[in-house]
Design an enzyme around this catalytic site. Structure first.
Site, short mmCIF file in Angstrom:
data_model
loop_
_atom_site.label_atom_id
_atom_site.label_comp_id
_atom_site.label_asym_id
_atom_site.label_seq_id
_atom_site.Cartn_x
_atom_site.Cartn_y
_atom_site.Cartn_z
N CYS A 2 -17.17 -8.86 3.69
CA CYS A 2 -16.63 -7.55 3.66
C CYS A 2 -15.37 -7.90 2.67
O CYS A 2 -14.44 -8.67 3.11
CB CYS A 2 -15.83 -7.08 4.80
SG CYS A 2 -17.28 -6.76 6.09
N ARG B 6 -20.02 -2.85 16.20
CA ARG B 6 -19.09 -4.13 15.59
C ARG B 6 -17.97 -4.38 16.30
O ARG B 6 -17.04 -3.34 16.45
CB ARG B 6 -19.13 -4.34 14.00
CG ARG B 6 -18.28 -5.77 13.78
CD ARG B 6 -18.15 -5.61 12.15
NE ARG B 6 -19.34 -5.27 11.54
CZ ARG B 6 -19.51 -4.32 10.30
NH1 ARG B 6 -18.57 -3.62 10.06
NH2 ARG B 6 -20.64 -4.06 9.80
N CYS C 171 -0.30 4.89 6.95
CA CYS C 171 -1.10 4.70 8.17
C CYS C 171 -0.02 4.20 9.14
O CYS C 171 0.11 2.85 8.93
CB CYS C 171 -2.52 4.16 7.92
SG CYS C 171 -3.44 4.87 6.79
N CYS D 70 -20.65 2.76 6.61
CA CYS D 70 -19.63 1.80 7.83
C CYS D 70 -18.79 2.55 8.19
O CYS D 70 -17.95 2.81 7.26
CB CYS D 70 -19.75 0.20 7.35
SG CYS D 70 -18.72 -0.49 8.53
N CYS E 18 0.80 -1.41 -0.13
CA CYS E 18 0.00 -0.10 -0.09
C CYS E 18 0.80 1.25 0.11
O CYS E 18 1.88 1.14 0.78
CB CYS E 18 -0.91 -0.02 1.18
SG CYS E 18 -2.04 1.43 1.36
N CYS F 102 -1.06 0.25 10.34
CA CYS F 102 -1.22 -0.64 9.48
C CYS F 102 0.02 -1.50 8.77
O CYS F 102 1.17 -1.01 8.63
CB CYS F 102 -2.02 -0.10 8.23
SG CYS F 102 -2.26 -1.28 6.96
N CYS G 83 -20.04 -5.94 1.69
CA CYS G 83 -19.65 -4.72 1.99
C CYS G 83 -18.35 -4.35 1.37
O CYS G 83 -17.35 -5.46 1.44
CB CYS G 83 -19.55 -4.50 3.55
SG CYS G 83 -18.64 -3.21 4.03
#
Length: 360
Positions: free
Chosen positions: A116, A279, A76, A209, A72, A79, A149
């Site tokens: 998801c 959740r 972040c 969400c 990626c 992560c 999702c």
């Protein structure tokens, strides 16, 4: 004048009554819960009363399929897939739709209601949207009732609409931390970018969400700020993650959460989001540990199985935990959100173009 009965009402009881009326806590009230001013079991009992009122004893099961892992370009700090991560995770490009459908099939057979589809990256290109469209078709070909999702990063014009047309039910994009702290967690995109994507998803008809990650050094005030910001977005589901401190990431040494801290955060989010799917998400196993069953009295939804780059506890153990705690798995035909959240939009049947007078 305050009556004797009113003067004896505890803060948890007050918060439960407000939540049943869909009223948010004040900052002072939420800070008191987080700061330990009230006994933990009293707080959990109050939150459980709200959860039970809107969601009964049902637990909605979700699962994650990591369509593309690692590599990626975003940075972040939490992560393991981030730019510069030294975490030894699985790294691969897009898996084919057939493989996604196989993983989904096993999960649905275990009781999962929402699948998801997640992919690392700043955001999807047109080819990536096509890949997800094909994956949705493959999953729904075998299980047309399952909720899909998508979680693909920042969206641009028309992408949310394509996902909705393909059969996606929801779009997930967490705010993760508050606006004041965001630049210290990520420098390659902004808090505003994330808010914009959640709004794009909702405007396209996708169920929004959006949630958070805790354990990154945030204060009680930061937690309340984020809860307020999320409430303003009016999401249908709010995932509550607890930081998984991966070696090889900037936050790899943060192990500051306790089971009690996690439960207090969950309770505050239940009070802020009384009739929304809260959740219990990543990190629950390593931070809540033996108190996971208690968290089910606050959260009405969990992930079953593994997460993006870390393994969860075995699904069979989760199902046993749910049953042992006195809960039941929510069926595919059951409605997750309470009816009051489904009847807010009325299609116009009067006024111009009809034979009935306008409502004016």
């Amino acid at each position: 004048m305050i009556s004797k009965a009113e003067s004896m009402t505890t803060l948890p009881e007050t918060l439960a009554e407000k939540a049943l009326r869909r009223e948010a806590p004040t900052r002072t009230e939420a800070m008191a819960v987080l700061g330990g001013a009230e006994e933990l079991l009293d707080v959990v009992a109050a939150g459980a009363r709200v959860r039970r009122h809107f969601f009964g004893h049902r637990v909605k099961l979700n699962t994650i399929i990591n369509m593309k892992s690692g590599l990626c370009p975003e940075d972040c700090s939490y992560c393991s897939q981030r730019l510069g991560s030294r975490t030894e995770i699985l790294k691969y490009s897009w898996i084919p739709p057939e493989e996604a459908a196989e993983h989904a099939d096993r999960a649905v057979r275990a009781g999962v209601k929402r699948v998801c589809l997640v992919a690392s990256g700043r955001g999807p290109g047109d080819r990536d949207i096509t890949r997800i469209e094909n994956a949705i078709a493959a999953v729904k070909g075998a299980h047309p009732q399952v909720e899909i999702c998508a979680c693909l990063g920042l969206l641009t014009d028309g992408q949310a609409e394509r996902l909705a047309a393909a059969g996606a039910h929801a779009y997930s994009h967490n705010l993760n931390t508050g606006e004041e702290r965001y630049a210290g967690i990520c420098s390659t995109h902004t808090f505003t970018d994330r808010v914009d994507t959640v709004r794009r998803a909702g405007a396209a008809g996708l169920s929004p969400c959006s949630g958070a990650i805790f354990g990154m050094g945030e204060s009680d005030a930061d937690i309340v700020d984020l809860a307020v910001a999320l409430r303003e977005l009016d999401p249908d589901s709010v995932p509550v993650n607890f930081l998984i401190p991966f070696d090889g990431t900037p936050l790899g040494n943060r192990w500051e959460l306790t089971p009690e801290r996690c439960l207090r955060i969950l309770a505050v989010f239940r009070f802020f989001f009384p009739d929304v799917e809260v959740r219990l998400a990543g990190g629950r196993e390593i931070h809540l540990r033996s108190l996971q069953p208690l968290a089910l009295h606050l959260a009405n939804s969990i992930f079953l199985g593994d997460y993006l780059t870390s393994e969860g506890q075995p699904g069979a153990d989760d199902l046993r935990m749910i049953a042992d705690a006195g809960f039941v798995v929510e069926g595919a035909d059951e409605q997750t959100l309470p009816a009051a959240r489904h009847d807010l939009v009325a299609i116009r049947r009067r006024g111009a173009g009809s034979d009935k007078p306008a409502n004016a």
